[in-house]
Scaffold this active site. Sequence first.
Site, PDB file in Angstrom:
ATOM      1  N   GLU A 170      -7.424  14.817  36.801  1.00  0.00           N
ATOM      2  CA  GLU A 170      -7.340  16.061  36.974  1.00  0.00           C
ATOM      3  C   GLU A 170      -7.531  16.433  38.621  1.00  0.00           C
ATOM      4  OE1 GLU A 170      -6.358  18.466  35.243  1.00  0.00           O
ATOM      5  OE2 GLU A 170      -7.021  18.008  33.311  1.00  0.00           O
ATOM      6  N   GLU A 228     -15.067  -3.270  25.123  1.00  0.00           N
ATOM      7  CA  GLU A 228     -16.288  -2.707  25.545  1.00  0.00           C
ATOM      8  C   GLU A 228     -17.398  -3.522  25.529  1.00  0.00           C
ATOM      9  OE1 GLU A 228     -19.082  -0.741  22.237  1.00  0.00           O
ATOM     10  OE2 GLU A 228     -17.045   0.501  22.464  1.00  0.00           O
TER      11      GLU A 228
END
Length: 311
Positions: free
Chosen positions: A94, A125
């Site tokens: 963004e 992960e």
Amino acid sequence: MTSTSDHRQLRAELETLTTEAFRPELAGIDKLPTLEIARLMNGEDTAVPAAVAACLPQIAAAIDAIAARMGRGGRLVYAGAGTAGRLGVLDASECPPTFNTDPARVVGLIAGGAEAMVTSVEGAEDSKELARKDLDSLALGSDDTVVGVSASGRTPYAIGAVEHARALGALTVGLACNADSALAAAAEHGIEVVVGPELITGSTRLKAGTAQKLVLNMLSTITMIRLGKTYGNLMVDVRASNDKLRARSRRIVALATGAADEEIERALTETGGEVKNAILAILAGVDGPTAARLLAQSNGHLRAALPNPTG
């Protein structure tokens, strides 16, 4: 292959985490009317802002440290797995359309890469080594910042990213949703937003995800304010790449200057559509090239480039 004893150890560890706690009072939630479930969920969400508020001093200290380094040309890098990783990628993506930043200045790393944005990548992960490899591809320096994000605060990928970044001399921030987390302890700036057990046990995309989103909003937005990407509360570094943004650009110039439409159009044309330059050209009464030079001299801070910078 993970052994049975390893599974037992991990299960025991998860049972100590607030974000993983089971809430027996909600065991019959699936039998409730939809509106009642929505009310419960909405009520849960109201606790998140207060949990973030309790961490504001730590958040502000991290932002000041990040902004100082980015002001010297450094980058902001988010690193996480699953929901935490996706939120980091979202926040990073963004920044270019909102603040006209180079896409390389704010980067989101997710364990498992682009595929992990839409599906689970097995084992990603759990790998500190993967985090080290991902960071090494960026050639980190001392002016860069790495923010490890993990609801549990124990995700190896996020912890590995912070540990490796710190060893390389970069600034490190650890954002978790459990107290006394390994992630916060590994970072120079630890932020632990404790939102409590989730409505759905272990679904940390809920309150924990909302808390992480709110904190990431602060880290990026306030850093950009400190870097001069706004003038007051106006997004003066927006780049007009479509009709909506072109209309927004004209409105921002109008709000900042109070100038007539004709003067705004002339200034935007003369400055190649750069909103910040157009505002300075109007307020300082200078031409486009002079506005560009004044902004360069003030490191892009519009207020500092004005003849009366305190006004």
